[in-house]
Design a protein around this motif. Sequence first.
Motif, PDB file in Angstrom:
ATOM      1  N   PHE A   1       0.825  -1.204   0.000  1.00 22.02           N
ATOM      2  CA  PHE A   1       0.000   0.000   0.000  1.00 22.02           C
ATOM      3  C   PHE A   1       0.861   1.255   0.000  1.00 22.02           C
ATOM      4  CE2 PHE A   1      -2.034   3.341   2.590  1.00 22.02           C
ATOM      5  CZ  PHE A   1      -3.116   3.627   1.767  1.00 22.02           C
ATOM      6  N   VAL A   2       1.898   1.258   0.842  1.00 22.02           N
ATOM      7  CA  VAL A   2       2.786   2.416   0.916  1.00 22.02           C
ATOM      8  C   VAL A   2       3.485   2.642  -0.411  1.00 22.02           C
ATOM      9  CG1 VAL A   2       4.869   3.321   2.005  1.00 22.02           C
ATOM     10  CG2 VAL A   2       3.096   2.243   3.415  1.00 22.02           C
ATOM     11  N   ARG A   3       3.957   1.530  -1.031  1.00 23.86           N
ATOM     12  CA  ARG A   3       4.631   1.665  -2.323  1.00 23.86           C
ATOM     13  C   ARG A   3       3.679   2.149  -3.401  1.00 23.86           C
ATOM     14  NH1 ARG A   3       6.966  -3.348  -0.996  1.00 23.86           N
ATOM     15  NH2 ARG A   3       5.513  -4.371  -2.417  1.00 23.86           N
ATOM     16  N   GLY A   4       2.381   1.751  -3.253  1.00 24.89           N
ATOM     17  CA  GLY A   4       1.403   2.107  -4.273  1.00 24.89           C
ATOM     18  C   GLY A   4       0.866   3.521  -4.129  1.00 24.89           C
ATOM     19  N   GLN A   5       1.113   4.158  -2.982  1.00 21.49           N
ATOM     20  CA  GLN A   5       0.634   5.508  -2.795  1.00 21.49           C
ATOM     21  C   GLN A   5       1.366   6.471  -3.723  1.00 21.49           C
ATOM     22  OE1 GLN A   5       1.067   6.084   1.529  1.00 21.49           O
ATOM     23  NE2 GLN A   5      -1.105   6.576   1.538  1.00 21.49           N
ATOM     24  N   LYS A   6       0.597   7.420  -4.258  1.00 26.24           N
ATOM     25  CA  LYS A   6       1.185   8.424  -5.131  1.00 26.24           C
ATOM     26  C   LYS A   6       1.509   9.665  -4.323  1.00 26.24           C
ATOM     27  CE  LYS A   6      -1.398  10.874  -7.800  1.00 26.24           C
ATOM     28  NZ  LYS A   6      -2.315  11.324  -8.869  1.00 26.24           N
ATOM     29  N   ASN A   7       2.777   9.975  -4.207  1.00 29.05           N
ATOM     30  CA  ASN A   7       3.178  11.160  -3.475  1.00 29.05           C
ATOM     31  C   ASN A   7       2.968  12.401  -4.327  1.00 29.05           C
ATOM     32  OD1 ASN A   7       3.903   9.475  -1.453  1.00 29.05           O
ATOM     33  ND2 ASN A   7       6.068   9.999  -1.439  1.00 29.05           N
ATOM     34  N   ASN A   8       2.508  13.461  -3.672  1.00 25.89           N
ATOM     35  CA  ASN A   8       2.315  14.735  -4.334  1.00 25.89           C
ATOM     36  C   ASN A   8       3.424  15.700  -3.928  1.00 25.89           C
ATOM     37  OD1 ASN A   8      -0.133  13.818  -5.480  1.00 25.89           O
ATOM     38  ND2 ASN A   8      -1.241  14.358  -3.609  1.00 25.89           N
ATOM     39  N   THR A   9       3.673  16.660  -4.782  1.00 29.41           N
ATOM     40  CA  THR A   9       4.728  17.637  -4.518  1.00 29.41           C
ATOM     41  C   THR A   9       4.123  18.892  -3.911  1.00 29.41           C
ATOM     42  OG1 THR A   9       6.048  16.829  -6.381  1.00 29.41           O
ATOM     43  CG2 THR A   9       6.584  19.014  -5.521  1.00 29.41           C
ATOM     44  N   LEU A  10       4.705  19.330  -2.806  1.00 30.24           N
ATOM     45  CA  LEU A  10       4.325  20.578  -2.148  1.00 30.24           C
ATOM     46  C   LEU A  10       5.551  21.478  -2.086  1.00 30.24           C
ATOM     47  CD1 LEU A  10       2.606  22.487  -0.307  1.00 30.24           C
ATOM     48  CD2 LEU A  10       3.352  21.075   1.636  1.00 30.24           C
ATOM     49  N   ILE A  11       5.407  22.706  -2.552  1.00 24.59           N
ATOM     50  CA  ILE A  11       6.492  23.684  -2.469  1.00 24.59           C
ATOM     51  C   ILE A  11       5.960  24.905  -1.724  1.00 24.59           C
ATOM     52  CG2 ILE A  11       8.120  25.126  -3.747  1.00 24.59           C
ATOM     53  CD1 ILE A  11       7.957  23.181  -6.056  1.00 24.59           C
ATOM     54  N   PHE A  12       6.707  25.362  -0.736  1.00 20.72           N
ATOM     55  CA  PHE A  12       6.272  26.565  -0.021  1.00 20.72           C
ATOM     56  C   PHE A  12       7.477  27.408   0.372  1.00 20.72           C
ATOM     57  CE2 PHE A  12       6.698  23.286   3.298  1.00 20.72           C
ATOM     58  CZ  PHE A  12       7.467  23.932   4.255  1.00 20.72           C
ATOM     59  N   THR A  13       7.199  28.677   0.625  1.00 25.52           N
ATOM     60  CA  THR A  13       8.240  29.607   1.066  1.00 25.52           C
ATOM     61  C   THR A  13       7.925  30.033   2.495  1.00 25.52           C
ATOM     62  OG1 THR A  13       7.010  31.477   0.112  1.00 25.52           O
ATOM     63  CG2 THR A  13       8.701  30.453  -1.248  1.00 25.52           C
ATOM     64  N   LYS A  14       8.953  30.070   3.303  1.00 24.59           N
ATOM     65  CA  LYS A  14       8.792  30.467   4.693  1.00 24.59           C
ATOM     66  C   LYS A  14      10.087  31.117   5.154  1.00 24.59           C
ATOM     67  CE  LYS A  14       6.729  30.443   8.788  1.00 24.59           C
ATOM     68  NZ  LYS A  14       5.563  31.292   9.091  1.00 24.59           N
ATOM     69  N   GLU A  15       9.987  32.391   5.552  1.00 20.53           N
ATOM     70  CA  GLU A  15      11.149  33.130   6.063  1.00 20.53           C
ATOM     71  C   GLU A  15      12.317  33.068   5.075  1.00 20.53           C
ATOM     72  OE1 GLU A  15      11.863  31.370   9.839  1.00 20.53           O
ATOM     73  OE2 GLU A  15      10.120  32.305  10.797  1.00 20.53           O
ATOM     74  N   ASN A  16      12.034  33.460   3.838  1.00 19.13           N
ATOM     75  CA  ASN A  16      13.037  33.526   2.761  1.00 19.13           C
ATOM     76  C   ASN A  16      13.649  32.169   2.427  1.00 19.13           C
ATOM     77  OD1 ASN A  16      12.753  36.359   2.580  1.00 19.13           O
ATOM     78  ND2 ASN A  16      14.133  36.611   4.339  1.00 19.13           N
ATOM     79  N   THR A  17      12.962  31.102   2.801  1.00 19.96           N
ATOM     80  CA  THR A  17      13.424  29.753   2.509  1.00 19.96           C
ATOM     81  C   THR A  17      12.395  29.042   1.636  1.00 19.96           C
ATOM     82  OG1 THR A  17      14.601  29.604   4.615  1.00 19.96           O
ATOM     83  CG2 THR A  17      14.118  27.545   3.497  1.00 19.96           C
ATOM     84  N   ILE A  18      12.880  28.330   0.626  1.00 21.84           N
ATOM     85  CA  ILE A  18      11.995  27.559  -0.243  1.00 21.84           C
ATOM     86  C   ILE A  18      12.146  26.084   0.123  1.00 21.84           C
ATOM     87  CG2 ILE A  18      11.380  26.997  -2.618  1.00 21.84           C
ATOM     88  CD1 ILE A  18      12.764  29.556  -3.492  1.00 21.84           C
ATOM     89  N   ARG A  19      11.015  25.447   0.406  1.00 19.59           N
ATOM     90  CA  ARG A  19      11.017  24.042   0.780  1.00 19.59           C
ATOM     91  C   ARG A  19      10.284  23.234  -0.284  1.00 19.59           C
ATOM     92  NH1 ARG A  19      13.970  21.794   4.586  1.00 19.59           N
ATOM     93  NH2 ARG A  19      12.319  20.802   5.829  1.00 19.59           N
ATOM     94  N   ASN A  20      10.906  22.164  -0.722  1.00 20.31           N
ATOM     95  CA  ASN A  20      10.309  21.254  -1.695  1.00 20.31           C
ATOM     96  C   ASN A  20      10.007  19.943  -0.972  1.00 20.31           C
ATOM     97  OD1 ASN A  20       9.943  19.257  -3.765  1.00 20.31           O
ATOM     98  ND2 ASN A  20      10.894  20.643  -5.224  1.00 20.31           N
ATOM     99  N   CYS A  21       8.722  19.566  -0.937  1.00 17.63           N
ATOM    100  CA  CYS A  21       8.305  18.427  -0.130  1.00 17.63           C
ATOM    101  C   CYS A  21       7.595  17.373  -0.971  1.00 17.63           C
ATOM    102  CB  CYS A  21       7.353  18.879   0.980  1.00 17.63           C
ATOM    103  SG  CYS A  21       7.988  20.205   2.032  1.00 17.63           S
ATOM    104  N   SER A  22       7.750  16.131  -0.571  1.00 17.50           N
ATOM    105  CA  SER A  22       7.005  15.014  -1.140  1.00 17.50           C
ATOM    106  C   SER A  22       6.063  14.516  -0.052  1.00 17.50           C
ATOM    107  CB  SER A  22       7.960  13.912  -1.585  1.00 17.50           C
ATOM    108  OG  SER A  22       7.247  12.806  -2.086  1.00 17.50           O
ATOM    109  N   CYS A  23       4.747  14.583  -0.320  1.00 19.30           N
ATOM    110  CA  CYS A  23       3.751  14.274   0.707  1.00 19.30           C
ATOM    111  C   CYS A  23       2.851  13.127   0.248  1.00 19.30           C
ATOM    112  CB  CYS A  23       2.887  15.503   1.003  1.00 19.30           C
ATOM    113  SG  CYS A  23       3.826  16.994   1.434  1.00 19.30           S
ATOM    114  N   SER A  24       2.632  12.177   1.137  1.00 15.04           N
ATOM    115  CA  SER A  24       1.742  11.052   0.828  1.00 15.04           C
ATOM    116  C   SER A  24       0.320  11.319   1.283  1.00 15.04           C
ATOM    117  CB  SER A  24       2.267   9.773   1.483  1.00 15.04           C
ATOM    118  OG  SER A  24       2.340   9.939   2.888  1.00 15.04           O
ATOM    119  N   ALA A  25       0.110  12.418   2.015  1.00 10.17           N
ATOM    120  CA  ALA A  25      -1.231  12.780   2.492  1.00 10.17           C
ATOM    121  C   ALA A  25      -1.438  14.274   2.280  1.00 10.17           C
ATOM    122  CB  ALA A  25      -1.392  12.424   3.966  1.00 10.17           C
TER     123      ALA A  25
END
Length: 224
Positions: A28-52
């Motif tokens: 199930f975990v392997r079959g989950q499709k991760n989505n990409t989340l990008i956000f900026t916080k305090e002049n920092t850019i974060r690139n995230c892979s989220c399963s939920a």
Amino acid sequence: MPGSVMSVSCHKHHFLLVGFLGFCLNSFVRGQKNNTLIFTKENTIRNCSCSADIHDCDYSLANLMCSCKTILPYTIDRASYHSDLTIWFTDTTVLGMLLNFTVVHYLKLSLCGSTPLPREYLAILGLRKLQINSEVKGQFLEQNLTIYNSGDNEMRDKLKVLHKDRQMFLYISVLDTSLFNRYSLLKSYSVENVSSITDHFPSLPYSDIFSTTTDKSYVVTFIY
């Protein structure tokens, strides 16, 4: 003796059940499709892979629940996102760096601030569905827009009939960032069979960047 045999049998069934459940969980975990989340916080850019799904603008939860890494502005390249992309933003500067001439099929934009945005135009390639979330005068607004479906053969067939010598159809969405400042319905209109962006829309920013070769036909959608 029969009690011992029964005990061993129960243990075997227990281990088999645990192993089976573990296999199902891993699958199930392997079959989950991760989505990409990008956000900026305090002049920092974060690139995230989220399963939920993460609640909009909840930076702490995103850092906790997703696999995130910090990226530098000058390392941002023209990526392609064929799965869901969510961007939390507070201004148009980073938004332009992330989206201009980037291929994104499914895009969600969430404005995490109350400062009015300037009117800028972002050119997004291949956009199929758009969702925007914003807060205007204390009211939360969530809207969805379908630009085109991947299975929309009718539009492709119509374009081929109109322009038989075209070998490629490129979908371009032009997003007006000032739409986040008002509480009104999300609207769009499309211009099909555009052979030259420069000729059809000379005042459009970036129009000179698009190719003028004769084997392409553009479908330009304005979102406002």
